[in-house]
Design an enzyme around this catalytic site. Sequence first.
Site, PDB file in Angstrom:
ATOM      1  N   HIS A 428       1.043  -1.090   0.218  1.00  0.00           N
ATOM      2  CA  HIS A 428      -0.065   0.021   0.157  1.00  0.00           C
ATOM      3  C   HIS A 428       0.359   1.176  -0.111  1.00  0.00           C
ATOM      4  CE1 HIS A 428      -4.296  -1.726   0.659  1.00  0.00           C
ATOM      5  NE2 HIS A 428      -3.446  -2.287   0.791  1.00  0.00           N
ATOM      6  N   LYS A 630      -9.750  14.464   3.605  1.00  0.00           N
ATOM      7  CA  LYS A 630      -9.059  12.548   3.953  1.00  0.00           C
ATOM      8  C   LYS A 630      -7.928  12.674   5.358  1.00  0.00           C
ATOM      9  CE  LYS A 630      -7.179  13.535  -0.047  1.00  0.00           C
ATOM     10  NZ  LYS A 630      -7.131  12.379  -1.375  1.00  0.00           N
ATOM     11  N   ARG A 631      -7.182  11.587   5.970  1.00  0.00           N
ATOM     12  CA  ARG A 631      -6.426  12.420   6.863  1.00  0.00           C
ATOM     13  C   ARG A 631      -5.293  12.541   6.371  1.00  0.00           C
ATOM     14  NH1 ARG A 631      -6.711   8.475  10.961  1.00  0.00           N
ATOM     15  NH2 ARG A 631      -4.529   9.389  11.504  1.00  0.00           N
ATOM     16  N   LYS A 636      -0.266  14.374   1.771  1.00  0.00           N
ATOM     17  CA  LYS A 636      -1.839  14.913   0.741  1.00  0.00           C
ATOM     18  C   LYS A 636      -1.612  16.351   0.929  1.00  0.00           C
ATOM     19  CE  LYS A 636      -4.256  10.278   2.695  1.00  0.00           C
ATOM     20  NZ  LYS A 636      -4.411  10.083   1.624  1.00  0.00           N
ATOM     21  N   THR A 747      -9.168   6.445  -2.080  1.00  0.00           N
ATOM     22  CA  THR A 747     -10.201   5.808  -3.709  1.00  0.00           C
ATOM     23  C   THR A 747     -10.594   6.693  -3.231  1.00  0.00           C
ATOM     24  OG1 THR A 747     -10.043   5.083  -1.036  1.00  0.00           O
ATOM     25  CG2 THR A 747      -9.472   3.000  -2.086  1.00  0.00           C
ATOM     26  N   LYS A 751     -14.370   7.611  -4.715  1.00  0.00           N
ATOM     27  CA  LYS A 751     -16.003   8.288  -4.556  1.00  0.00           C
ATOM     28  C   LYS A 751     -16.315   9.628  -5.485  1.00  0.00           C
ATOM     29  CE  LYS A 751     -14.115   5.773  -0.320  1.00  0.00           C
ATOM     30  NZ  LYS A 751     -13.045   6.383   1.115  1.00  0.00           N
TER      31      LYS A 751
HETATM   32  C1  LIG Z   1     -12.312   6.661   1.461  1.00  0.00           C
HETATM   33  C2  LIG Z   1     -12.001   7.430   2.976  1.00  0.00           C
HETATM   34  C3  LIG Z   1     -10.785   7.332   3.258  1.00  0.00           C
HETATM   35  C4  LIG Z   1      -9.882   7.556   2.082  1.00  0.00           C
HETATM   36  O1  LIG Z   1      -9.454   8.618   1.240  1.00  0.00           O
HETATM   37  P1  LIG Z   1      -8.409   9.021   0.327  1.00  0.00           P
HETATM   38  O2  LIG Z   1      -8.232  10.058  -0.035  1.00  0.00           O
HETATM   39  O3  LIG Z   1      -8.626   8.243  -0.848  1.00  0.00           O
HETATM   40  O4  LIG Z   1      -6.768   8.946   1.551  1.00  0.00           O
HETATM   41  C5  LIG Z   1     -10.717   8.056   4.598  1.00  0.00           C
HETATM   42  N1  LIG Z   1     -11.382   8.181   5.258  1.00  0.00           N
HETATM   43  C6  LIG Z   1     -12.998   8.337   4.977  1.00  0.00           C
HETATM   44  C7  LIG Z   1     -13.611   7.533   6.620  1.00  0.00           C
HETATM   45  C8  LIG Z   1     -13.166   7.918   3.837  1.00  0.00           C
HETATM   46  O5  LIG Z   1     -13.911   7.152   3.034  1.00  0.00           O
END
Ligand SMILES: *Cc1c(COP(=O)(O)O)cnc(C)c1O
Length: 905
Positions: A428, A630-631, A636, A747, A751
Amino acid sequence: MNPTNNLTTSTSNDMITEEPRAPHVPRLTRRLTGFLPQEIKSIDTIIPLQSRKTWSKHQVKKFGDNDGFEQRFIGHVETTLGRSLYNCDDLAAYEATSLSVRDNLIIDWNSTQQRITARDPKRVYYLSLEFLMGRALDNALINMDVEKSNGKGSENSRGLVKDSLDQLGFRLEDVLQKEPDAALGNGGLGRLAACFVDSMATQDIPAWGYGLRYEYGIFAQKIIDGYQVETPDYWLKYGDPWEIERTEIQVPVTFYGYVERQNGDTTTLSPSEWIGGERVLAMAYDFPVPGYKTSTVNNLRLWKAKPTTEFDFAKFNSGDYKNSVDQQQRAESITAVLYPNDNFNQGKELRLKQQYFWCAASLHDIIRRFKKSQKPWSEFPDQVAIQLNDTHPTLAVVELQRVLVDLEKLDWHKAWDIVTKTFAYTNHTVMQEALEKWPVGLFGRLLPRHLEIIYDINWFFLQSVEKKFPKDLGLLGRVSIIEEASPERQIRMAYLAIVGSHKVNGVAELHSELIKTTIFQDFVRVYGEKKFTNVTNGITPRRWLKQANPKLAGLIAEAINDPEETFLLDMSKLTALTKVSDDPVFQEKWDKVKAANKLQLADLIKAGNDGVDIIDRDHIKNTLFDIQVKRIHEYKRQQMNIFGVIYRYLAMKKMLKDGASIEEVAKKYPRKASIFGGKSAPGYYMAKLVIKLVNAVAEVVNNDKEIQDLLKVVFIADYNVSKAEIIIPASDLSEHISTAGTEASGTSNMKFVMNGGLIIGTVDGANVEITREIGEDNIFLFGNLSENVDELRYNHRFQKVDLPTELDIVLKYIESGKFCTDNPNEFKPLTDSIKHHGDYYLVSDDFESYTATQELVDEVYHGQKQQWLKKSIESVANVGFFSSDRCIDEYSETIWNVEPVKPEE
Ligand SMILES: *Cc1c(COP(=O)(O)O)cnc(C)c1O
């Protein structure tokens, strides 16, 4: 009862009345360790034929209509919960609804498991230390079909339950809100596992997930004075109606101790006896995982640590009763809490304990199930595929080798052949700070026999390398599972996972290429290219389209004439949307759905702001919602986003100062809401500082009357799955702006696209394939490419690099203390990391192209709205590739070699 009196004479079965354990009596100890001769009762205990007849007479039936549901509901309120209907609040209604729905799932769960046991196909086990499931009820209602009582097909059970709850005096929406998120994960990796179990059930793949049942999930984030404050997430406070406690499934797991070999056997390769020290029990909790439009219900099995029922009489007799009990209680700490680090390795002993506890219990369970079929060990890899979600479960490789050699007495090489055919490993990340390594000292104390086995695995591996590349000592050192580091040797878990697996995959094309050319390049030389493959990540459209955005799903169903919404199972059907992407009438409908979703998000933001609106609802349709959730992580680059916001704010202010009217400013910098959300690891100083900066900027910008609400900045506290379901459908634009080469896949990019949001992003992770699928006209790409990153970093280290003017203005403004209240230097670490510490994440190299691209975004959104809507519709039309159903197809075919087991008609 007086415990002291009782203990002296007790033969209670809570205590094992054997002689005291001590290192010099290993025989007794053996009886209590690892793989006991005593069989644990299986889930499908054999029932004598005679009594089965009686059983079938009383078959439990699923509810299939309103009456049936209401009966169940009332039954659960009055008996299971022990309450009356006059004393039933929304929380109790949630619990009773869940229990009623769960009844249906369990009936299907039972037939699924019986079917699989009878056909005995190859099974998949998905080992993940994180499952970021979110809420279960709404998802179950969507996935669970109810047979219509008139026998005419099936209908979605959501409508049925909604109507029934109405009748009973409850609103489904309110009831759904009562469910706490199952937040047993940090971010993308854990959510991926959750999407995968959904897709595996939907595709009728015989698959179980295995993980840990943490008492505390990822912490809840509060924002106090702009700072992140972590509070514990005790999600089990009211119990969890979705879990089935398997008190009958308790697996003993051992730690510490020492190794003994039989007389004459001196090598570590021969069967050895691990005399464990500490012992705990792993108790199973099962969570039903319903597939969509199938009666298949798979299982997610999570383990909880419990004390053994043994009692240390030696300690007790020496008068240390309290200590001997305390030690027992410490067992539970193993599964107490999820480690809150995303993409970072901390190397704590308790974390290693969690990993072994989980791997040992899961493997024991898998092996017990395999043994029921009475097949020879050589057929184990034909019956079992185990997927390692990152290196966290790599100990399962070592544990299987230990079971086969030490307990089953297989020859080392035969055993190792079975092991490597069974496992596959998903990488990952390529970031060094995230790669797991364990100091051999710590490891050997906790798992002495496993350390020996790892040394032996490494010995044979290095021998094979030496044979292929004679005298290349450099290579041997580089690929060794043991790193000769100072002050101490380290076990490189990623290397162990590669050596112990038959396939290694990355999670997006760019990432899968990168691992072959960087961190694992020597292994490509050793094993050849074929062992390394790609499976680009995906997301489940059931949760991320149907559940999160019912309005859009409805509009799509109407547009492509698919009232049964079969596109949720075959997302390629969405391409039919291209036909209407130019149609102004359809575009208007599309835009209306987006506006409605933006209003919902405005409500969420308002609720988080003491009921005060930040977003101007009257202008919601022409306010661009620009979202990065996101985190929080330097790679990022939320810092680049907020610098961009500051730049915009300063540019607006300058125009006004130079005499421009607010209309002129609005023309250049039209309405925008810059929305952030995400958790920082509790110990991640720089990430926490970014959160503080976002909130400090929000404070200044949102209260600046001069710019008249043209720009708003919001930080949404406590980003999690259920908030994501509201936030993501409301985005016009989302930011996926990692330094090229650092985000393995992402991911949430998928979405957002699935919900009609456009992306501003770097050429990184799955952004590359998103661009290929939806077309480069439909995404706003910018920034340097990953192949240039090394050189750019080199320049920062060894040459003087001038900051671009825009960024210089922003950093100077921050340094002037304008966003600070107490300490004027508060944000200096952020500006210094760019100016003086090599700008490792290359913000200065990408900033100009970032701000220029943001201005292009404004032009299209405000100047060419029809073009924008067309891009949005075409993106959704072509997002089908990113369904996690496609991922599961690829894993099944190219890695697991498993087939669906479809329910009988
Ligand atoms: C999908 C998702 C992530 C991953 O987000 P990235 O932008 O791909 O890092 C993190 N936290 C939650 C709650 C998510 O639903």
